[in-house]
Design a protein around this motif. Sequence first.
Motif, mmCIF file in Angstrom:
data_model
loop_
_atom_site.group_PDB
_atom_site.id
_atom_site.type_symbol
_atom_site.label_atom_id
_atom_site.label_comp_id
_atom_site.label_asym_id
_atom_site.label_seq_id
_atom_site.Cartn_x
_atom_site.Cartn_y
_atom_site.Cartn_z
ATOM 1 N N TRP A 69 0.827 -1.210 0.000
ATOM 2 C CA TRP A 69 0.000 0.000 0.000
ATOM 3 C C TRP A 69 0.858 1.256 0.000
ATOM 4 O O TRP A 69 0.391 2.335 -0.402
ATOM 5 C CB TRP A 69 -0.938 -0.013 1.203
ATOM 6 N N ASN A 70 2.107 1.163 0.422
ATOM 7 C CA ASN A 70 2.994 2.324 0.340
ATOM 8 C C ASN A 70 3.255 2.706 -1.108
ATOM 9 O O ASN A 70 3.249 3.895 -1.473
ATOM 10 C CB ASN A 70 4.323 2.028 1.037
ATOM 11 N N ILE A 71 3.508 1.689 -1.957
ATOM 12 C CA ILE A 71 3.699 1.956 -3.391
ATOM 13 C C ILE A 71 2.414 2.496 -3.998
ATOM 14 O O ILE A 71 2.434 3.425 -4.826
ATOM 15 C CB ILE A 71 4.155 0.678 -4.120
ATOM 16 N N PHE A 72 1.265 1.949 -3.590
ATOM 17 C CA PHE A 72 -0.020 2.429 -4.119
ATOM 18 C C PHE A 72 -0.202 3.912 -3.788
ATOM 19 O O PHE A 72 -0.691 4.698 -4.627
ATOM 20 C CB PHE A 72 -1.165 1.612 -3.520
ATOM 21 N N ARG A 74 2.094 6.134 -3.424
ATOM 22 C CA ARG A 74 3.003 6.979 -4.202
ATOM 23 C C ARG A 74 2.686 6.964 -5.684
ATOM 24 O O ARG A 74 2.785 7.979 -6.367
ATOM 25 C CB ARG A 74 4.454 6.516 -3.991
ATOM 26 N N LEU A 75 2.319 5.802 -6.217
ATOM 27 C CA LEU A 75 2.170 5.646 -7.671
ATOM 28 C C LEU A 75 0.729 5.485 -8.126
ATOM 29 O O LEU A 75 0.463 5.490 -9.338
ATOM 30 C CB LEU A 75 2.977 4.437 -8.159
ATOM 31 N N ASP A 76 -0.173 5.285 -7.166
ATOM 32 C CA ASP A 76 -1.576 5.039 -7.488
ATOM 33 C C ASP A 76 -1.746 3.796 -8.362
ATOM 34 O O ASP A 76 -2.613 3.719 -9.219
ATOM 35 C CB ASP A 76 -2.201 6.263 -8.185
ATOM 36 N N ARG A 77 -0.850 2.822 -8.147
ATOM 37 C CA ARG A 77 -0.935 1.539 -8.851
ATOM 38 C C ARG A 77 -0.736 0.427 -7.840
ATOM 39 O O ARG A 77 -0.010 0.581 -6.844
ATOM 40 C CB ARG A 77 0.134 1.432 -9.942
ATOM 41 N N LEU A 78 -1.371 -0.731 -8.097
ATOM 42 C CA LEU A 78 -1.285 -1.862 -7.183
ATOM 43 C C LEU A 78 -0.135 -2.790 -7.573
ATOM 44 O O LEU A 78 -0.042 -3.221 -8.726
ATOM 45 C CB LEU A 78 -2.605 -2.647 -7.179
ATOM 46 N N PHE A 79 0.724 -3.063 -6.596
ATOM 47 C CA PHE A 79 1.808 -4.027 -6.774
ATOM 48 C C PHE A 79 1.741 -5.053 -5.653
ATOM 49 O O PHE A 79 1.416 -4.730 -4.506
ATOM 50 C CB PHE A 79 3.175 -3.325 -6.761
ATOM 51 N N LEU A 80 2.074 -6.288 -6.019
ATOM 52 C CA LEU A 80 2.051 -7.384 -5.056
ATOM 53 C C LEU A 80 3.475 -7.684 -4.590
ATOM 54 O O LEU A 80 4.396 -7.757 -5.403
ATOM 55 C CB LEU A 80 1.451 -8.642 -5.699
#
Length: 305
Positions: A69-72, A74-80
């Motif tokens: 959720w930290n990446i989400f 910053r980037l507004d994209r979902l990463f696993l």
Amino acid sequence: MSTQKPLRKLDDLLDSRLMAKLDSVDVVSRKIFSGKMQGERRSKRRGQSVEFADFRPYVHGDDLRFVDWNIFGRLDRLFLKMFLEEEDLSLIIALDTSASMRVGSPDTFDYARRVAMALAYIGLVNQHRVSLVGFAADKIERASNLRGRRKAAEVAQWLLKLEPEGGSGFEPAMRLVGTSRQGKGVMVVLSDFLFPEGFEKGLSMVAGRGFDLFALQVLAPQVVDPSREGGISGDLLLVDSETGVETEVTVTPELLKIYKERLDRLCGGLRAYCTRRDIVHMVVESSTPVETLMLEYLRRRGLLR
């Protein structure tokens, strides 16, 4: 028959001093293993464990618990988040309990039991699945799927109850192991490999079936060289420990030479067979300190680290 002190308790099999040294030792496999439970065996496969490996884009249906959720934010994209998966390793120890193992000084069978205990302990403290098989012609004993340090006492009791008798039963025991195993793992066979029927059919039941296979050929010093410790000479009545067949012989230097040549031929045949089938073969004299075998020889041969 051996005159040495009988093994009666866990400390007779594996004393606390060596046990402490084995706490930092682990079983090594040359293969990548796939098991049903997460254990201590780390693979190259991505999974759900404690060690971070990489990120990948979220795909519909992925578990939201592993979204970063930290990446989400910053980037507004979902990463696993992806992790290195730790996979289960199975350690199988097969122990020859035929009558021919009760020979020599130090006693071959007691030595093999001590080695089996040390190997099992290493597997248990590293959270591997440990199974033991004792084989003789009339019966096959099993202790299966043990895990964790607390099971060491159970392994010791199992080993202490074994008593060598009868013929080998090697082939049916290996057939049982080869057809009933779950997953893949490391298998160690502790035996003198002095089977009247030969070792080829038995080893063929487990060779090339996903095991890292080690054949530890345990022999008493007096079997390797009957002339040791003053030697033997004169007229003797030899009794086969497995069949009871009696043979009268006159021991001469020439007869001892023939015996050694035949033993060398048998051991050489086993070694060549193992080499062709990617099995690690070692001849271990029962006079070898178990600590030396574990911490030096088996490390050099790639079974332990």
